[in-house]
Design an enzyme around this catalytic site. Structure first.
Site, PDB file in Angstrom:
ATOM      1  N   SER A 411     -23.747  53.427 -47.121  1.00 42.78           N
ATOM      2  CA  SER A 411     -23.110  53.502 -45.810  1.00 42.78           C
ATOM      3  C   SER A 411     -21.598  53.415 -45.935  1.00 42.78           C
ATOM      4  O   SER A 411     -20.900  53.543 -44.944  1.00 42.78           O
ATOM      5  CB  SER A 411     -23.637  52.398 -44.897  1.00 42.78           C
ATOM      6  N   GLU A 444     -25.879  61.435 -42.273  1.00 39.72           N
ATOM      7  CA  GLU A 444     -24.544  61.836 -42.730  1.00 39.72           C
ATOM      8  C   GLU A 444     -24.661  62.299 -44.179  1.00 39.72           C
ATOM      9  O   GLU A 444     -25.082  61.519 -45.040  1.00 39.72           O
ATOM     10  CB  GLU A 444     -23.582  60.650 -42.675  1.00 39.72           C
TER      11      GLU A 444
END
Ligand SMILES: CC/C=C\C/C=C/C(=O)SCCNC(=O)CCNC(=O)[C@H](O)C(C)(C)COP(=O)(O)OP(=O)(O)OC[C@H]1O[C@@H](n2cnc3c(N)ncnc32)[C@H](O)[C@@H]1OP(=O)(O)O
Length: 525
Positions: A411, A444
């Site tokens: 992340s 993402e």
């Protein structure tokens, strides 16, 4: 945009406005011209409306911003023209009959549908209601209960259920257009009085209050923070009045939505979600120039919350997965969690036991990396520790074939530094999944400075295949998602410092429409 074809006394109006046959202004004008021509031609005894490839997916959503949805002829005008036609009009439906397309279909006197066709009123999800008489005709066709279920939920249904509800008169396996033309010939000249939907009474009116209250309760639970479902319900309740009065209620409920900020935001989101998987790099590469490699099988390193979630996302898409841990105990724990989640889906009837067994038959497990000599993709999903990730990537680089993609679920960590542990930095990319990874839509795909265009293309293709909305982002701390999330988390923390309880903050966020409040999300991570 609308082909006019005559067949032995039948006029076939075939909408041809790719990709989804939206009812743009030109299409509406040409349907109107076709109806006029067929009405005036004495040789024509019946009319069939169909779509090339698929029926009609609704209004052209871009026209709600530009305002041209209200230019003459509107979808309301078309529905009225079709229903009042003196010659029978038959809808031949394959593919999608959605929104305004569904409204056109239920204004026709008959509907013949292919067995794989889909019906629905998805307007609610773009912040509006079926504003072309849908909230008035649909309850007259299927009854109040089904209308209060399908219009505020926006749920799609298949042809078999549409037949059961009375939306469709006949379901066919073969060519719906040919069947509809044949059918149209057979009913030409028959009276149409009882075929005009707006003239029918609404079934289920005696239970109106309890049905309305149940629909409001459900809408507030399922579509938190959204105003459109309540306006949909109010408009459907207007169908208990005479048709013309009901249409006025539909218009006034619709007006509130068409002038709301939610409409603009939800329609922005509709197009943004479709734009996100498209990508282009500064060098000019995009899907137009670079093909991705399909993933035939994959491995996931780490059987914790993220690893098992990612494995499930792939298994759900039919991709065989090997779940890998360094320790048998952790592996068993991860597999038990995964099996528990699938058992939950079976007991909630989201999948059958057979489907569950088929999914799990594609799951393999391994302790250590030695068996990863024949995989297209490895996604590493261990905890956020740069030294550990680099060590794993160096080892994977030694064991996996040179063409295997090595992706990392992180992340925040620097993709370039992780890639530097390998001899294939072009095949290294960050895949930032969000918890729970089997459910959350956003993915993402983080491009490092040496990540190749083929790797990006493959990751975007992969994301779409596993049902995500993949978006390419640059390699920087927190990428895009967490940079946004951090601001949100800071504000939530300030509220706690100012004396609120976490559960109160969560409640406000959830009532606003977020599925989980910020503190519940943190508990999951
Ligand atoms: C006066 C009366 C006023 C109003 C009454 C009527 C209101 C309505 O009808 S509102 C519209 C209701 N219909 C929908 O919301 C359907 C939206 N579309 C879909 O759900 C899907 O596109 C699909 C299920 C029909 C097909 O899915 P799929 O095959 O996955 O394709 P995409 O979603 O990727 O779409 C392809 C392409 O088409 C564009 N698009 C889709 N629907 C519309 C639309 N209704 N209007 C304009 N454009 C639409 C979508 O953006 C994609 O475009 P790009 O390829 O450029 O990204």
């Amino acid at each position: 945009m609308v082909d006019y074809i005559t067949r032995d006394g039948v006029a076939l109006l075939q909408v041809n406005n790719p990709p989804v046959n939206a009812l743009s202004h030109n299409v509406r004008a040409e349907i109107k011209n076709g109806l006029d021509e067929a009405g005036q031609d004495k040789q024509i005894k019946a009319i069939v409306i169909s779509g090339k490839r698929s029926f009609i997916a609704g209004a052209d959503i871009t026209e709600f911003k530009s305002g041209s949805y209200s230019e003459w002829p509107t979808i309301i005008d078309l529905c009225d023209l079709i229903e009042s036609s003196g010659k029978p009009v038959v809808a031949a439906i394959k593919g999608f009959a959605l929104g305004g397309g569904h409204e056109i279909a239920i204004s026709c006197h008959y509907r013949i549908a292919h067995e794989k066709s889909k019906f629905g009123f998805p307007e609610v999800d773009i912040g509006i209601l079926p504003a072309a008489g849908g909230t008035q005709r649909f309850p007259r066709l299927v009854g109040l209960e089904a209308a209060l279920d399908l219009i505020p939920s926006g749920r799609h249904i298949g042809a078999a259920q549409a037949f059961k509800l009375g939306i469709v008169d006949k379901v066919v396996r073969g060519d719906a257009v040919e069947e509809a033309v044949k059918f149209a010939k057979s009913i030409a000249g028959e009276p149409l009085v009882d075929r005009r939907t707006s003239q029918r009474p609404v079934m289920g009116a005696e239970n109106a209050v309890s049905l309305r209250d149940a629909a409001v309760k459900l809408a507030m639970k399922k579509k938190k923070g959204m105003i459109a479902p309540i306006h949909c319900i109010k408009a459907v309740m207007g169908s208990l009045l005479p048709f013309e009065q009901g249409m006025e209620i539909e218009a006034s409920e619709g007006f509130m939505l068409f002038t709301s900020g939610q409409m603009g935001a939800l329609q922005y989101a509709f197009f943004a979600q479709r734009a996100a998987p498209k990508w282009s790099l500064p060098c000019g590469a995009s899907f137009k120039t670079v093909k991705g490699r399909p993933i035939r099988n994959a491995a996931v390193i780490g059987a914790g919350t993220m690893g098992t979630g990612i494995a499930m996302a792939m298994l759900n898409a039919g991709i065989p997965v090997t779940l890998v841990e360094q320790d048998r105990k952790f592996l068993d724990k991860g597999v038990s969690l995964l099996k528990l989640l699938y058992a939950g889906s079976v007991s909630l009837r989201k999948i059958t036991q057979d489907q569950c067994d088929a999914i799990l038959s594609k799951l393999n497990t391994a302790v250590g990396y030695k068996s990863l000599t024949n995989v297209d993709l490895v996604i590493e999903a261990v905890y956020e520790n740069m030294a550990l990730k680099k060590q794993i990537f160096a080892e994977l680089d030694r064991i996996c074939p040179p063409e295997t993609f090595l992706w990392t679920n992180t992340s925040a960590l620097d993709i370039d530094e992780i890639a530097s542990a390998t001899r294939r930095p072009d095949k290294v990319l960050g895949t930032h999944f969000f918890v729970p990874a089997y459910h959350m839509k956003l993915l993402e795909n983080v491009r490092g400075k040496l990540t190749s265009a083929e790797t990006v293309a493959s990751a975007q293709m992969f994301g779409t295949r596993i049902g995500k909305i993949p978006v390419v982002v640059g390699n920087c701390h927190g990428f895009v998602g967490n940079r946004m999330l951090h601001k949100y988390a800071h504000e939530s923390d300030f509220l706690i410092e100012e004396g609120c309880w976490p559960e109160d903050v969560d409640m406000v966020a959830e009532n606003f429409g977020l599925p989980l409040g910020p503190f519940k999300v943190r508990d999951l991570s």
